[in-house]
Write a protein that holds these residues in place. Structure first.
Motif, PDB file in Angstrom:
ATOM      1  N   GLY A 168      33.747  30.854  37.199  1.00 16.59           N
ATOM      2  CA  GLY A 168      33.151  30.127  38.320  1.00 16.59           C
ATOM      3  C   GLY A 168      34.172  29.503  39.253  1.00 16.59           C
ATOM      4  N   HIS A 169      35.407  29.394  38.779  1.00 18.49           N
ATOM      5  CA  HIS A 169      36.407  28.711  39.605  1.00 18.49           C
ATOM      6  C   HIS A 169      37.500  29.638  40.109  1.00 18.49           C
ATOM      7  CE1 HIS A 169      34.286  25.045  38.962  1.00 18.49           C
ATOM      8  NE2 HIS A 169      34.142  25.442  37.712  1.00 18.49           N
ATOM      9  N   MET A 170      37.222  30.944  40.101  1.00 12.66           N
ATOM     10  CA  MET A 170      38.165  31.815  40.810  1.00 12.66           C
ATOM     11  C   MET A 170      37.874  31.620  42.296  1.00 12.66           C
ATOM     12  SD  MET A 170      37.126  35.784  40.499  1.00 12.66           S
ATOM     13  CE  MET A 170      35.773  36.018  39.380  1.00 12.66           C
ATOM     14  N   LYS A 178      33.839  22.997  49.449  1.00 13.94           N
ATOM     15  CA  LYS A 178      34.479  22.234  48.374  1.00 13.94           C
ATOM     16  C   LYS A 178      33.717  22.452  47.071  1.00 13.94           C
ATOM     17  CE  LYS A 178      37.339  18.601  47.577  1.00 13.94           C
ATOM     18  NZ  LYS A 178      37.918  17.360  47.920  1.00 13.94           N
ATOM     19  N   CYS A 179      34.466  22.598  45.993  1.00 11.96           N
ATOM     20  CA  CYS A 179      33.858  22.811  44.674  1.00 11.96           C
ATOM     21  C   CYS A 179      33.956  21.515  43.865  1.00 11.96           C
ATOM     22  CB  CYS A 179      34.616  23.928  43.962  1.00 11.96           C
ATOM     23  SG  CYS A 179      33.952  24.337  42.341  1.00 11.96           S
ATOM     24  N   GLY A 180      33.104  21.376  42.872  1.00 11.27           N
ATOM     25  CA  GLY A 180      33.131  20.212  41.991  1.00 11.27           C
ATOM     26  C   GLY A 180      34.469  20.040  41.283  1.00 11.27           C
ATOM     27  N   CYS A 181      35.232  21.123  41.159  1.00  7.11           N
ATOM     28  CA  CYS A 181      36.519  21.062  40.454  1.00  7.11           C
ATOM     29  C   CYS A 181      37.623  20.497  41.343  1.00  7.11           C
ATOM     30  CB  CYS A 181      36.912  22.449  39.960  1.00  7.11           C
ATOM     31  SG  CYS A 181      37.460  23.560  41.263  1.00  7.11           S
ATOM     32  N   GLY A 182      37.335  20.361  42.647  1.00  2.75           N
ATOM     33  CA  GLY A 182      38.356  19.826  43.557  1.00  2.75           C
ATOM     34  C   GLY A 182      38.944  20.883  44.472  1.00  2.75           C
ATOM     35  N   GLY A 185      36.273  26.902  47.948  1.00  2.56           N
ATOM     36  CA  GLY A 185      35.961  28.330  47.998  1.00  2.56           C
ATOM     37  C   GLY A 185      35.832  29.011  46.656  1.00  2.56           C
ATOM     38  N   CYS A 186      35.623  28.229  45.579  1.00  2.00           N
ATOM     39  CA  CYS A 186      35.403  28.829  44.259  1.00  2.00           C
ATOM     40  C   CYS A 186      34.089  29.612  44.262  1.00  2.00           C
ATOM     41  CB  CYS A 186      35.271  27.759  43.179  1.00  2.00           C
ATOM     42  SG  CYS A 186      36.738  26.773  42.915  1.00  2.00           S
ATOM     43  N   LEU A 187      33.988  30.577  43.363  1.00  2.00           N
ATOM     44  CA  LEU A 187      32.749  31.340  43.199  1.00  2.00           C
ATOM     45  C   LEU A 187      31.557  30.385  43.047  1.00  2.00           C
ATOM     46  CD1 LEU A 187      31.760  34.300  42.846  1.00  2.00           C
ATOM     47  CD2 LEU A 187      31.938  33.952  40.388  1.00  2.00           C
TER      48      LEU A 187
HETATM   49 ZN   LIG Z   1      35.889  25.205  41.382  1.00  2.00          ZN
END
Ligand SMILES: [Zn+2]
Length: 323
Positions: A168-170, A178-182, A185-187
């Motif tokens: 999910g974070h590629m 923005k993704c929850g991981c910081g 553009g993550c999947l």
């Molecule tokens: Zn992410």
């Protein structure tokens, strides 16, 4: 003992729901108890309720704990499998470095396994789902977020530290949402249920389409990914645009996986994947366009067959995987 005759206490411990079940080794679910997780009441409270649910199952089925093979817990969070510790969970506040395996083992006297829920779901596919006898496969869970499990040669690939498989974070789109991981553009930030909901709200606001379908008295904050999927299926142009975009990015992610892992099979599961043809089918087309010829010709793209019980069966499968 014959593997199918095992009796397993399987627990699917998520951010909102806790499901405890009695499962036979062949995947037959004999009983399920559903409880709210209510993580805000604290770790001890939740663990007490978990153990009570298991005792309830034993009592109701008149089963002595001695005949239980193991307690297998799939949990929404980062798990250090070697130490049996839940290191952190975004869904269970306050759950940091909890030696869950040891606690449940000591409290019940029954051998206990714990694993991250998405990894467990992948293991569930291996023992009870479409990946039976498939040694190289990738499981992608598309739900509120996106998770994955990579099976190589019949083993879940954890990498050096056990943290591999963060499909999910590629990053698919540079400078994307923005993704929850910081990262951006993550999947997950492009095609999870959360991303689909965010995208349609943005478009509705931008185009001032407050009356876009009569959802929930026009409170667009209440629109769910499922609503968007249904609207797209019914021909709504805006919803279709959002789902097409999500499918395109999902397809790029899947295509990358095909080229890097060369799996025999990619299994898609999770609530959002149940949109089926409108999301997964175009995603597969994009993936196969990207894929190199040999791995693209080999790979079989299939939906999960475990449905709503994927969490419990994933947990139950830990009993086989760890024996
Ligand atoms: Zn992410």
């Amino acid at each position: 003992m014959d593997k199918s005759e095992k009796l397993i206490l399987a627990v699917d411990l998520g951010g909102t729901k806790m499901r405890a079940a009695l499962v036979k080794g062949n995947g037959e679910i004999l009983q399920v108890i559903n409880r709210k997780t209510s993580a805000e009441k604290g770790v001890k409270d939740l663990l007490d309720r978990l153990v009570n649910s298991l005792n309830e199952i034993l009592a109701q089925n008149n089963i002595d704990r001695g005949v239980i093979d193991s307690i297998s817990i799939a949990i929404a969070g980062a798990v250090d499998v070697n130490r049996g510790v839940l290191t952190a969970s975004p869904n269970l506040s306050g759950w940091v470095n909890i030696p869950l395996k040891q606690i449940i083992n000591d409290t019940t006297g029954i051998k206990t396994h714990i694993e991250n829920d998405v990894n467990a779901a992948a293991i569930g596919e291996y023992y009870f789902g479409n990946a039976g006898n498939v040694k190289h496969f990738v499981f992608i869970a598309v739900g509120t977020g996106i998770g994955g499990g990579i099976f190589i040669d019949g083993k879940l690939y954890g990498g050096f530290d056990g943290s591999a498989g963060e499909i999910g974070h590629m990053i698919i789109k540079e400078n994307g949402p923005k993704c929850g991981c910081g990262n951006r553009g993550c999947l997950e930030a492009l095609c999870s249920g959360t991303a689909i909901e965010r995208e349609i709200r943005t478009l509705i606001r931008k185009k001032n389409l407050a009356k876009w379908v009569d959802f929930n008295e026009n409170n667009i904050e209440l629109i769910t990914a499922r609503d968007v999927g249904e609207a797209a299926q019914n021909g709504d142009e805006l919803a279709k645009k959002v789902i097409d975009k999500a499918a395109y990015y999902l397809g790029i992610g899947m295509g990358n996986i095909i080229n890097i892992v060369n799996p025999q099979m990619i299994i898609s599961g999770g609530g959002v994947s149940r949109m089926g043809d409108i999301l997964i089918k175009p995603a597969i087309e994009t993936a196969l366009n990207i894929a190199f010829e040999l791995p693209g010709n080999t790979v079989r793209m299939v939906p999960s067959s475990l449905g709503h019980n994927a969490g419990i069966l994933g947990a139950a499968a830990l009993a086989h995987y760890n024996s």
